[in-house]
Design an enzyme around this catalytic site. Structure first.
Site, short mmCIF file in Angstrom:
data_model
loop_
_atom_site.label_atom_id
_atom_site.label_comp_id
_atom_site.label_asym_id
_atom_site.label_seq_id
_atom_site.Cartn_x
_atom_site.Cartn_y
_atom_site.Cartn_z
N HIS A 1 -3.23 -5.26 1.04
CA HIS A 1 -2.81 -5.09 1.83
C HIS A 1 -3.24 -6.42 2.46
O HIS A 1 -4.20 -7.28 3.06
CB HIS A 1 -3.78 -4.58 2.84
CG HIS A 1 -3.84 -3.02 3.01
ND1 HIS A 1 -2.63 -2.62 4.27
CD2 HIS A 1 -4.14 -1.88 2.82
CE1 HIS A 1 -2.38 -1.26 3.80
NE2 HIS A 1 -3.43 -1.23 3.52
N GLU A 6 -1.30 -8.60 4.11
CA GLU A 6 -1.61 -8.39 5.97
C GLU A 6 -2.66 -8.45 6.10
O GLU A 6 -3.03 -9.27 8.19
CB GLU A 6 -0.40 -8.08 6.72
CG GLU A 6 -1.32 -6.35 6.22
CD GLU A 6 -1.02 -5.86 5.23
OE1 GLU A 6 -0.94 -3.95 5.80
OE2 GLU A 6 -0.91 -5.72 4.40
N CYS A 35 0.34 -0.97 0.16
CA CYS A 35 -0.12 -0.57 -0.01
C CYS A 35 1.23 0.79 0.15
O CYS A 35 1.24 1.96 -1.37
CB CYS A 35 -1.14 -0.07 1.65
SG CYS A 35 -2.09 1.59 0.56
#
Length: 238
Positions: A183, A185, A95
């Site tokens: 993203h 994660e 990001c």
């Protein structure tokens, strides 16, 4: 192998008891990878590594800041990215980190006139994706939350996935850099509570559509994005 996490933000304080700090999300994501140890640097609080050689691989995280903001720590991290690039040390950008690596190395990043990319949205891989060494689906539905985008990639990067909304969504520079606007994660549960905080800023329609996408698609093809990162790390260990 040792991963250096260049933290460019942290979770909201009231999210930390449940989700931990931001680097904990990455540590969980890297379970089962070739990464054995981690070192986190709170760059947004002016804590920096002393040298690119301190770790084997570097990861630049997401952030609420923009790469064009004038906070001094942003340029310090950008210069560190340039130093890593010059030394051919591998980097991963997520990001804001995706944007910062391109910005630092000569690309162009701006707030997109297409608005928020929020929730789970589709991108398409192209012929360049074969260079990643991972077989990816033609369409990837990935978790994202951003306004800024890379509008022009830095020199030497191949765009391996994108869409009309986000043309430069995943990029790779040989075996030295892998960046993605999504993203990997984040879990759907985490993103849901995060974007609820953005209702006033992003608007009810945008947030509601994002939540609907999460309810419909869940984590989408998150595992494919993680596999791409794992493979990138593995080739550094050969």
């Amino acid at each position: 192998m040792k991963l250096g996490i260049l933290l460019c933000d942290d979770h909201y304080p009231d999210s930390i008891p449940k989700y931990g700090h931001y680097d904990d999300a990455f540590k969980r994501m890297f379970e089962g990878s070739s990464i054995s140890t981690f070192k986190s640097y709170r760059c947004h609080e002016e804590e920096y590594p002393s040298s690119p050689s301190d770790c084997d691989i570097w990861l630049v995280t997401g952030s609420k800041w923009g790469v064009y903001d004038t906070d001094p720590w942003i340029e310090i991290v950008a210069q560190f990215v340039r130093d890593c690039d010059e030394a051919n040390l591998p980097m991963i950008g997520v990001c804001f980190g995706h944007q910062l690596i391109h910005y630092a190395l000569g690309g162009r990043v701006e707030k997109s006139d297409k608005g928020w990319g929020m929730g789970v949205y589709p991108i398409e891989t192209n012929s360049q994706s074969a260079a990643s060494g991972v077989v990816l689906s033609h369409t990837l539905n990935l978790i994202a939350c951003h306004q800024d985008q890379v509008l022009s990639p830095a020199s030497g990067f191949d765009v391996i996935a994108g869409s009309d909304f986000c043309p430069i969504a995943i990029t790779q520079k040989s075996q030295t850099a892998l960046t993605m606007q999504c993203h990997p994660e984040f879990t759907p549960e985490f993103l849901t509570q995060l974007i609820e905080r953005l209702r006033e800023k992003a608007g009810h329609e945008v947030v509601n559509n994002a939540i609907n996408s999460l309810e419909t698609l869940g984590e989408g093809d998150r595992e494919q994005a993680i596999s791409l990162i794992f493979h990138f790390c593995q080739i550094q260990n050969r």
